[in-house]
Scaffold this active site. Sequence first.
Site, short mmCIF file in Angstrom:
data_model
loop_
_atom_site.label_atom_id
_atom_site.label_comp_id
_atom_site.label_asym_id
_atom_site.label_seq_id
_atom_site.Cartn_x
_atom_site.Cartn_y
_atom_site.Cartn_z
N SER A 157 3.25 2.23 3.01
CA SER A 157 3.63 0.99 3.70
C SER A 157 5.12 0.98 4.05
O SER A 157 5.54 0.23 4.94
CB SER A 157 3.31 -0.23 2.81
OG SER A 157 4.08 -0.20 1.62
N LEU A 180 0.82 -1.21 0.00
CA LEU A 180 0.00 0.00 0.00
C LEU A 180 0.86 1.26 0.00
O LEU A 180 2.03 1.24 0.38
CB LEU A 180 -0.90 0.01 1.24
CG LEU A 180 -2.00 -1.05 1.33
CD1 LEU A 180 -2.63 -1.01 2.72
CD2 LEU A 180 -3.05 -0.85 0.25
N SER A 199 10.05 -0.08 -6.40
CA SER A 199 9.08 0.17 -5.33
C SER A 199 7.82 0.77 -5.94
O SER A 199 7.76 1.98 -6.21
CB SER A 199 9.68 1.10 -4.26
OG SER A 199 10.19 2.28 -4.83
#
Length: 265
Positions: free
Chosen positions: A100, A97, A167
């Site tokens: 996160s 998320l 990422s």
Amino acid sequence: MTREQTPVPGSPFHPSVVPASPFHPSLAPGSPHVAAPGSPFQQPPASPSQFPGASYQNALLDEPKSSNITWHEGDVTRDERQNLVGQKGLTIWFTGLSASGKSTIASALEQHLLHKGRMAYRLDGDNIRFGLNKNLGFSPDDRTENIRRISEVAKLFADAAVIALTSFISPYRADRDSARALHDQAGLSFVEVHVDVPIEVAEQRDPKGLYKKARAGQIKEFTGIDAPYEAPLKPELHIRSDKESVADSVKRITEYLVAKGYIPA
């Protein structure tokens, strides 16, 4: 003969390279620079079995629109490049998320690997949208295309013997499975890292104020609020960033890479 003049094992000029190798120049039809059939980069037509997590239709869309093109193989084999560079390339795919901790952990890991003498490069979800993917939004189709493009970029880094750190929220399991399949097909390693936190923790962090805007209706199709996040079923690593420090996360990932032989101890 100096070290620079000595053919590296795996080089097409080294006697250990036999014609059976998919990278051997003699196998390239018509030109020493054209990929031979069977090369990990000579992609066959898509089939359902190649993309277990993605739809066959999505796989077909990944095929080149151009028909009069030929893959040109270089004179440097992957083994030769890895021997000269002194490491193997791979992709470490951070998913989770927003807020996160994906980018934070990936940045710390990148620095750690570089200080250990490993070539690593981080591909960040927001940064990519300033350039390569600046024409994409956050609709389901745009999200899929976003991940397709970065999967190809990460594969190029991994083939260049670099450790690519991606990422990206990458909310759809099928898209991440396609990224893995792309690497598998090319004979490259793919490590999925699920950076996991409860949505409540992510909202409490909210460093960019995005959850607040999404709750207020100012941002549509926000993952975790009004757009889904499909958690990985079997990631190589599962990190609970609300229970594990960044330093401990980097240590655990590094220990995994060492244990698997991706980097030396």
